[in-house]
Design a protein around this motif. Structure first.
Motif, PDB file in Angstrom:
ATOM      1  N   GLU A 312       0.823  -1.214   0.000  1.00  0.00           N
ATOM      2  CA  GLU A 312       0.000   0.000   0.000  1.00  0.00           C
ATOM      3  C   GLU A 312       0.857   1.263   0.000  1.00  0.00           C
ATOM      4  OE1 GLU A 312      -4.162  -1.137   2.169  1.00  0.00           O
ATOM      5  OE2 GLU A 312      -2.420  -0.969   3.484  1.00  0.00           O
ATOM      6  N   LYS A 313       1.955   1.246   0.739  1.00  0.00           N
ATOM      7  CA  LYS A 313       2.847   2.417   0.767  1.00  0.00           C
ATOM      8  C   LYS A 313       3.442   2.695  -0.608  1.00  0.00           C
ATOM      9  CE  LYS A 313       4.331   2.256   5.619  1.00  0.00           C
ATOM     10  NZ  LYS A 313       5.474   1.980   6.548  1.00  0.00           N
ATOM     11  N   ALA A 314       3.831   1.638  -1.321  1.00  0.00           N
ATOM     12  CA  ALA A 314       4.418   1.795  -2.653  1.00  0.00           C
ATOM     13  C   ALA A 314       3.380   2.351  -3.636  1.00  0.00           C
ATOM     14  CB  ALA A 314       4.956   0.467  -3.153  1.00  0.00           C
ATOM     15  N   ILE A 315       2.143   1.896  -3.523  1.00  0.00           N
ATOM     16  CA  ILE A 315       1.070   2.389  -4.395  1.00  0.00           C
ATOM     17  C   ILE A 315       0.896   3.896  -4.202  1.00  0.00           C
ATOM     18  CG2 ILE A 315      -1.426   2.337  -4.812  1.00  0.00           C
ATOM     19  CD1 ILE A 315      -1.353  -0.662  -4.075  1.00  0.00           C
ATOM     20  N   ALA A 316       0.850   4.310  -2.925  1.00  0.00           N
ATOM     21  CA  ALA A 316       0.650   5.725  -2.613  1.00  0.00           C
ATOM     22  C   ALA A 316       1.856   6.570  -3.023  1.00  0.00           C
ATOM     23  CB  ALA A 316       0.377   5.883  -1.121  1.00  0.00           C
ATOM     24  N   LYS A 317       3.051   6.107  -2.702  1.00  0.00           N
ATOM     25  CA  LYS A 317       4.263   6.871  -2.984  1.00  0.00           C
ATOM     26  C   LYS A 317       4.481   7.066  -4.477  1.00  0.00           C
ATOM     27  CE  LYS A 317       9.149   7.240  -1.845  1.00  0.00           C
ATOM     28  NZ  LYS A 317      10.291   6.653  -1.088  1.00  0.00           N
ATOM     29  N   ASP A 318       4.193   6.030  -5.281  1.00  0.00           N
ATOM     30  CA  ASP A 318       4.430   6.108  -6.721  1.00  0.00           C
ATOM     31  C   ASP A 318       3.244   6.693  -7.490  1.00  0.00           C
ATOM     32  OD1 ASP A 318       6.745   4.895  -5.974  1.00  0.00           O
ATOM     33  OD2 ASP A 318       6.532   3.108  -7.211  1.00  0.00           O
ATOM     34  N   GLY A 319       2.145   7.000  -6.773  1.00  0.00           N
ATOM     35  CA  GLY A 319       0.990   7.617  -7.418  1.00  0.00           C
ATOM     36  C   GLY A 319       0.301   6.705  -8.416  1.00  0.00           C
ATOM     37  N   LEU A 320       0.128   5.443  -8.034  1.00  0.00           N
ATOM     38  CA  LEU A 320      -0.474   4.444  -8.926  1.00  0.00           C
ATOM     39  C   LEU A 320      -1.984   4.406  -8.664  1.00  0.00           C
ATOM     40  CD1 LEU A 320       2.202   1.634  -8.368  1.00  0.00           C
ATOM     41  CD2 LEU A 320       2.322   3.651  -9.855  1.00  0.00           C
ATOM     42  N   THR A 321      -2.730   5.181  -9.432  1.00  0.00           N
ATOM     43  CA  THR A 321      -4.143   5.414  -9.130  1.00  0.00           C
ATOM     44  C   THR A 321      -5.105   4.390  -9.719  1.00  0.00           C
ATOM     45  OG1 THR A 321      -4.243   6.937 -11.021  1.00  0.00           O
ATOM     46  CG2 THR A 321      -3.768   7.887  -8.859  1.00  0.00           C
ATOM     47  N   TRP A 322      -4.602   3.364 -10.359  1.00  0.00           N
ATOM     48  CA  TRP A 322      -5.467   2.328 -10.916  1.00  0.00           C
ATOM     49  C   TRP A 322      -5.717   1.225  -9.889  1.00  0.00           C
ATOM     50  CZ3 TRP A 322      -0.800   3.932 -13.040  1.00  0.00           C
ATOM     51  CH2 TRP A 322       0.325   3.151 -12.741  1.00  0.00           C
ATOM     52  N   THR A 323      -6.468   0.210 -10.268  1.00  0.00           N
ATOM     53  CA  THR A 323      -6.805  -0.889  -9.356  1.00  0.00           C
ATOM     54  C   THR A 323      -5.618  -1.826  -9.163  1.00  0.00           C
ATOM     55  OG1 THR A 323      -9.126  -0.806  -9.994  1.00  0.00           O
ATOM     56  CG2 THR A 323      -8.357  -2.848  -8.976  1.00  0.00           C
ATOM     57  N   HIS A 324      -5.435  -2.245  -7.918  1.00  0.00           N
ATOM     58  CA  HIS A 324      -4.340  -3.164  -7.580  1.00  0.00           C
ATOM     59  C   HIS A 324      -4.896  -4.371  -6.839  1.00  0.00           C
ATOM     60  CE1 HIS A 324      -0.988  -0.415  -8.567  1.00  0.00           C
ATOM     61  NE2 HIS A 324      -1.889   0.504  -8.286  1.00  0.00           N
ATOM     62  N   VAL A 325      -4.386  -5.550  -7.187  1.00  0.00           N
ATOM     63  CA  VAL A 325      -4.807  -6.778  -6.510  1.00  0.00           C
ATOM     64  C   VAL A 325      -3.588  -7.592  -6.089  1.00  0.00           C
ATOM     65  CG1 VAL A 325      -6.982  -6.931  -7.774  1.00  0.00           C
ATOM     66  CG2 VAL A 325      -4.959  -8.093  -8.683  1.00  0.00           C
ATOM     67  N   SER A 326      -3.802  -8.464  -5.113  1.00  0.00           N
ATOM     68  CA  SER A 326      -2.740  -9.384  -4.670  1.00  0.00           C
ATOM     69  C   SER A 326      -3.330 -10.405  -3.710  1.00  0.00           C
ATOM     70  CB  SER A 326      -1.614  -8.618  -3.972  1.00  0.00           C
ATOM     71  OG  SER A 326      -0.590  -9.508  -3.557  1.00  0.00           O
ATOM     72  N   ASP A 327      -2.756 -11.591  -3.701  1.00  0.00           N
ATOM     73  CA  ASP A 327      -3.123 -12.573  -2.676  1.00  0.00           C
ATOM     74  C   ASP A 327      -2.044 -12.642  -1.599  1.00  0.00           C
ATOM     75  OD1 ASP A 327      -1.080 -13.932  -3.955  1.00  0.00           O
ATOM     76  OD2 ASP A 327      -2.366 -15.433  -4.881  1.00  0.00           O
ATOM     77  N   LEU A 328      -1.065 -11.716  -1.720  1.00  0.00           N
ATOM     78  CA  LEU A 328       0.014 -11.585  -0.736  1.00  0.00           C
ATOM     79  C   LEU A 328       0.772 -12.891  -0.502  1.00  0.00           C
ATOM     80  CD1 LEU A 328      -1.781  -9.232   1.831  1.00  0.00           C
ATOM     81  CD2 LEU A 328      -0.113  -8.602   0.078  1.00  0.00           C
ATOM     82  N   LYS A 329       0.987 -13.628  -1.583  1.00  0.00           N
ATOM     83  CA  LYS A 329       1.743 -14.881  -1.498  1.00  0.00           C
ATOM     84  C   LYS A 329       3.131 -14.756  -2.118  1.00  0.00           C
ATOM     85  CE  LYS A 329      -2.328 -17.915  -1.570  1.00  0.00           C
ATOM     86  NZ  LYS A 329      -3.021 -19.012  -2.301  1.00  0.00           N
ATOM     87  N   GLY A 330       3.583 -13.530  -2.375  1.00  0.00           N
ATOM     88  CA  GLY A 330       4.908 -13.330  -2.945  1.00  0.00           C
ATOM     89  C   GLY A 330       5.024 -13.969  -4.321  1.00  0.00           C
ATOM     90  N   TRP A 331       6.126 -14.689  -4.533  1.00  0.00           N
ATOM     91  CA  TRP A 331       6.357 -15.333  -5.823  1.00  0.00           C
ATOM     92  C   TRP A 331       5.348 -16.436  -6.116  1.00  0.00           C
ATOM     93  CZ3 TRP A 331       8.882 -13.464  -9.711  1.00  0.00           C
ATOM     94  CH2 TRP A 331       9.952 -12.581  -9.504  1.00  0.00           C
ATOM     95  N   LYS A 332       4.607 -16.878  -5.095  1.00  0.00           N
ATOM     96  CA  LYS A 332       3.593 -17.904  -5.303  1.00  0.00           C
ATOM     97  C   LYS A 332       2.224 -17.308  -5.603  1.00  0.00           C
ATOM     98  CE  LYS A 332       5.972 -21.392  -2.523  1.00  0.00           C
ATOM     99  NZ  LYS A 332       5.911 -22.314  -1.367  1.00  0.00           N
ATOM    100  N   ASN A 333       2.204 -15.998  -5.899  1.00  0.00           N
ATOM    101  CA  ASN A 333       0.961 -15.352  -6.302  1.00  0.00           C
ATOM    102  C   ASN A 333       0.293 -16.192  -7.384  1.00  0.00           C
ATOM    103  OD1 ASN A 333      -0.587 -13.572  -8.315  1.00  0.00           O
ATOM    104  ND2 ASN A 333      -0.370 -12.207  -6.566  1.00  0.00           N
ATOM    105  N   GLU A 334      -0.963 -16.554  -7.175  1.00  0.00           N
ATOM    106  CA  GLU A 334      -1.621 -17.519  -8.065  1.00  0.00           C
ATOM    107  C   GLU A 334      -1.757 -17.020  -9.503  1.00  0.00           C
ATOM    108  OE1 GLU A 334      -5.212 -18.987  -6.303  1.00  0.00           O
ATOM    109  OE2 GLU A 334      -4.196 -19.638  -4.472  1.00  0.00           O
TER     110      GLU A 334
END
Length: 377
Positions: A312-334
């Motif tokens: 979330e901090k990276a999204i805010a800092k870089d000004g990425l205003t589009w939709t973001h998703v993740s399952d928070l599994k790192g490299w095992k992201n499905e």
């Protein structure tokens, strides 16, 4: 009489051959280890199976020495490490007698003797890859200097010069790597280098071309099968095919589906807060979003993070205003596994019909592709 002697001799030879053949099948490996200064303790022999580590054996160290014996069906990556240490020495283990010498505080830097397959594989990094690095180093330094570490935009002349240098570097790397693979097509080293250098960093076309060079025996080896799986997976995300569907939750816990973007051009952007190249590329994606969003372009960020606060901090800092998703599994992201993502940033431009239009559009290529698309509409 001579005929009888000849037959007896041939029979004896056949018997000896059979015995030798049988004994070779029964042969295994022996690892004789020496860790001066490490009087006792436990040492582990672990199989490196993709991103999994499986303990296969463990022995006690006596006066700095230890020994492993066993048998492998085919050469595979193993590691030896001390109990309590995070990293060990990774090497290719085959059925032979191997000497292992290490310092107790740096087992991962152990010296090996007799590890034939590992030595052949390592020769690529000592020779071909070192030549590539020697050329690449000054180019990276020049690029950082001209761009002031990404803060300054290059002039047209500077960009043209750097483009040529990058292209020449890629040509050198491809040539040296292909020659190594071709000259080791009958050895495991050919498949290992292909897996290391091309499956992750090369183009799908290169992987297919280089894989075809390998002998049938190497193609059907463990690593050959892994490469083939990668080729088949890549075919599922090739330009022109329907993008694999997935759904994940956004930062607020809402489920978002790729199918939600039907009718639009959407850039499925795999990235992570901890990824330097991703963060460096983000301003380019921001520019593309601001320029073409009102014309029907969108971005779906898929994060390979495993910590929500950093994401979330990276999204805010870089000004990425589009939709973001993740399952928070790192490299095992499905979704990343589904798409065969091996490095980030990786992106796929999906068209209004749900088919993949382009892959890995970065920097000027992304702007150019979008300009081409939306200038027609």
């Amino acid at each position: 009489m001579k005929n009888t002697i000849l037959k007896s001799g041939l029979a004896a030879l056949a018997l000896m051959t059979a015995i030798t053949s049988c004994s070779k099948k029964e042969e295994g490996f022996t690892i004789n280890g020496n860790i001066p200064g490490q009087k006792d303790g436990i040492v582990y022999l672990e199989l490196q199976d993709g991103d999994q580590t499986i303990v296969k054996d463990s022995v006690k160290i006596v006066d700095g020495k230890f020994s492993f014996t066993g048998k492998v069906e085919e050469p595979l990556r193993y590691s030896i490490k001390l109990k309590g240490q995070e990293y060990g020495k990774v090497f290719v283990l085959s059925n032979e007698t191997i000497g292992f010498t290490a310092h107790k505080d740096s087992v991962y830097m152990a010296k090996l003797s007799g590890a034939t397959q590992d030595s052949i594989y390592g020769s690529y990094y000592k020779n071909e890859f070192k030549k590539i690095q020697n050329v690449a180093g000054p180019i990276y330094k020049l690029s950082d200097s001209l761009s002031q570490n990404g803060k300054a935009k290059l002039t047209t002349e500077q960009q043209a010069m750097m483009d040529k240098k990058w292209k020449d570097l890629q040509t050198l790397a491809d040539d040296l790597t292909f020659k190594f693979i071709k000259s080791h097509k009958d050895q495991l080293a050919g498949a290992l280098v292909l897996d290391d250098r091309l499956v992750t960093y090369g183009t799908p076309e290169q992987v297919k071309e280089y894989f075809a060079v390998l002998s049938p025996e190497i193609q059907t080896s463990y690593f050959g099968k892994k490469i083939k799986e990668g080729i088949e997976l890549n075919n599922k995300t090739a330009v022109g095919v329907a993008a694999p569907q997935f759904s994940q939750t956004d930062v607020n816990g809402k489920v978002v589906k790729l199918s939600d973007y039907k009718g639009k051009y959407v850039l499925v952007d795999f990235w992570a807060s901890w990824c330097g190249p991703c963060r460096k590329e983000n301003p380019n994606v921001v520019l593309a979003y601001k320029t073409y969003h009102d014309k029907g372009f969108d971005v779906l960020g898929v994060s390979l993070d495993d910590k929500k606060n950093l994401w979330e901090k990276a999204i805010a800092k870089d000004g990425l205003t589009w939709t973001h998703v993740s399952d928070l599994k790192g490299w095992k992201n499905e979704a990343a596994v589904l798409y065969g993502v091996k490095l980030v940033p990786t992106n796929y431009l999906v068209g209004p019909d749900g088919k993949i239009v382009a892959k890995n559009l970065r920097e000027a290529e992304l702007q150019s592709k979008l300009k081409e698309i939306f200038s027609k509409s």
